[in-house]
Design an enzyme around this catalytic site. Structure first.
Site, short mmCIF file in Angstrom:
data_model
loop_
_atom_site.label_atom_id
_atom_site.label_comp_id
_atom_site.label_asym_id
_atom_site.label_seq_id
_atom_site.Cartn_x
_atom_site.Cartn_y
_atom_site.Cartn_z
N ARG A 36 -0.12 4.45 16.75
CA ARG A 36 -0.47 5.51 15.79
C ARG A 36 -0.14 6.92 16.25
NH1 ARG A 36 0.25 2.21 11.89
NH2 ARG A 36 -1.39 0.67 11.61
N SER A 56 -4.00 -9.22 6.79
CA SER A 56 -3.39 -7.93 7.08
C SER A 56 -2.83 -8.01 8.49
CB SER A 56 -4.44 -6.83 6.97
OG SER A 56 -3.98 -5.69 7.66
N ASP A 92 -7.48 3.37 11.69
CA ASP A 92 -6.17 4.01 11.65
C ASP A 92 -6.18 5.34 10.91
OD1 ASP A 92 -4.80 2.24 13.27
OD2 ASP A 92 -4.48 0.83 11.64
N ASP A 108 0.81 -1.22 0.00
CA ASP A 108 0.00 0.00 0.00
C ASP A 108 0.85 1.27 0.00
OD1 ASP A 108 -2.45 -1.31 -0.04
OD2 ASP A 108 -2.63 -1.35 2.15
N1 ARG Z 1 -8.62 -3.34 14.96
C1 ARG Z 1 -7.38 -2.83 15.45
C2 ARG Z 1 -7.48 -1.35 15.71
O1 ARG Z 1 -8.32 -0.70 15.17
C3 ARG Z 1 -6.21 -3.15 14.56
C4 ARG Z 1 -6.25 -2.51 13.20
C5 ARG Z 1 -5.15 -2.92 12.27
N2 ARG Z 1 -5.21 -4.34 12.03
C6 ARG Z 1 -4.53 -4.96 11.07
N3 ARG Z 1 -4.61 -6.25 11.07
N4 ARG Z 1 -3.81 -4.35 10.19
O2 ARG Z 1 -6.69 -0.83 16.47
#
Ligand code: ARG
Length: 398
Positions: free
Chosen positions: A93, A174, A122, A13
């Site tokens: 993040r 992912s 995110d 990505d």
């Molecule tokens: N659901 C989790 C969150 O919102 C993780 C998101 C990212 N997950 C991933 N497998 N890339 O914090």
């Protein structure tokens, strides 16, 4: 030419984002990558970014900062989302965003960009975070804006521009990884009835195949922060890494949940958080020993609210800061040692000890050392039950 700083992981990505920002938006692109425990290969990442046209590459090791400024405060707060998620991805993040904004300011860039999808949490964390820190920066989310509709189209785009992608390496899942754990979604996991296949797990052994013998650990906390493991002072990175290894070997810290994303979607996610699971449990046990009842009960509500703020992308908010001030105050006496036992996916507290313990054996005992005034209980119970006795006497027994 306007300049943008892209949060770059080197995956498909963000690699396509890097080219797209140049080709379609005619921007000069600086990349920024943060090592927070995912194990970046700095040299490989640097040459990959440069060969895809980045004008400058920043890579920073932020592991220590991640644990000290984000993970440990959340641990002290007892933060969780919907009871189970210990917020590994969500805590990373704001740290990345803060560093990204700093690079943008240093570079005199007009915008920042990220490679998050338009359905997840995110993008909220990146954009709300960045605009809370610097409202003048433009925010670019290529994945929401471009017309590439699928992974295949992204791979075609990458091939067209000679961006090295190993499609075979692209797993159907992912996976987001840092020191505080792993988040895994997509692929077969999208069916919430489907049991996760064993190959998705990155950190933890199958509890059924974990050692038959218990592993005991002693964890020392200083004002709610873990600093020592089995009598040895360890740095935050050493301590968390070690607990991930030991916990992982014993199959501790797997979570399989359906959660409510901020955008209203229910999603199924698998988490692995061995160190976090052990530390949260041990920390709670130490609080149970050292905090009074009112503080403990009130703090439970704070834990939940704190976790929601982290999840919802509101790290840089006055409420999170105010809650942190409360949490800091609450932890003054949360100093001491907890003994835990790990066995086949389970982590149990088996002992706790503190100079600030509020546990008084003479009050608790049923033996002859008992110092509790049993008669005092009678007066207390009379008054405690008074309103209900009055109600019953008025004929309102039910
Ligand atoms: N659901 C989790 C969150 O919102 C993780 C998101 C990212 N997950 C991933 N497998 N890339 O914090």
């Amino acid at each position: 030419m306007e300049k943008v700083v892209l949060a770059y992981s080197g995956g498909l990505d963000t690699s396509v984002c890097l080219k797209w920002l140049q080709e379609e938006r005619h921007l000069e692109v600086v990349t920024f990558s943060a090592e927070i425990g995912q194990g970046l290969n700095f040299e490989e990442l640097r040459s990959k970014a440069l060969s895809s046209g980045a004008s400058k590459v920043y890579i920073e090791d932020l592991r220590e900062k991640f644990l000290n400024d984000y993970v440990f405060p959340a641990l002290r707060a007892g933060a969780h989302y919907e009871d189970e998620y210990l917020l590994g991805t969500a805590l990373g993040r704001p740290l990345i965003v803060k560093a990204l904004v700093e690079v943008a300011e240093m570079e005199g860039a007009q915008a920042v960009a990220h490679g998050c999808t338009g359905k997840g949490n995110d993008q909220i964390r990146f954009e709300v975070g960045a605009s809370s820190l610097n409202p003048n920066l433009k925010l670019i989310a290529p994945l929401r804006e471009w017309s590439l509709g699928s992974r295949e189209e992204e791979i075609d785009y990458a091939r067209r521009y000679n961006i090295p992608v190993s499609a075979s390496k692209e797993s159907p899942y992912s996976i987001d990884k840092n020191l505080w754990g792993v988040s895994i979604e997509c692929g077969a996991l999208e069916d919430p009835w489907e049991e996760p296949s064993s190959e998705i797990y990155q950190l933890t052994a199958d509890p059924g195949k974990a050692p038959q013998k218990s592993t005991y650990l002693k964890i020392y906390f200083e004002e709610g922060i873990p600093t020592r493991l089995d009598e040895k002072d360890l740095s935050p990175i050493e301590l968390v890494t070690r607990l991930n290894e030991i916990g992982g070997k014993n199959g501790v810290g797997r979570v399989d949940m359906v959660e409510n994303r901020r955008l209203g979607i229910k999603s199924r996610e698998i988490y692995e958080c061995p160190a976090g699971t052990i530390l949260h449990l041990a920390h709670q046990a130490l609080e149970a020993l050292t905090l009074d009842r009112e503080m403990l009960h009130f703090k439970k509500a704070v834990s939940q609210r704190y976790g929601e703020l982290v999840y919802d992308g509101l790290w840089f908010s006055p409420l999170r800061e105010a809650l942190d001030a409360f949490i800091r105050e609450s932890q003054k006496n949360v100093t001491g040692t907890v003994r835990v036992k790990l066995l086949k996916g389970r982590c149990e507290v088996v002992g706790r000890q503190s100079d600030y313990s509020l546990y008084d054996e003479r009050l608790a005992t049923y033996g002859k050392e008992d110092a509790f005034d049993h008669q005092a209980a009678k007066g207390f119970i009379d008054l405690w039950g008074l309103p209900y006795r009055v109600k019953a006497m008025r004929g309102g027994g039910k």
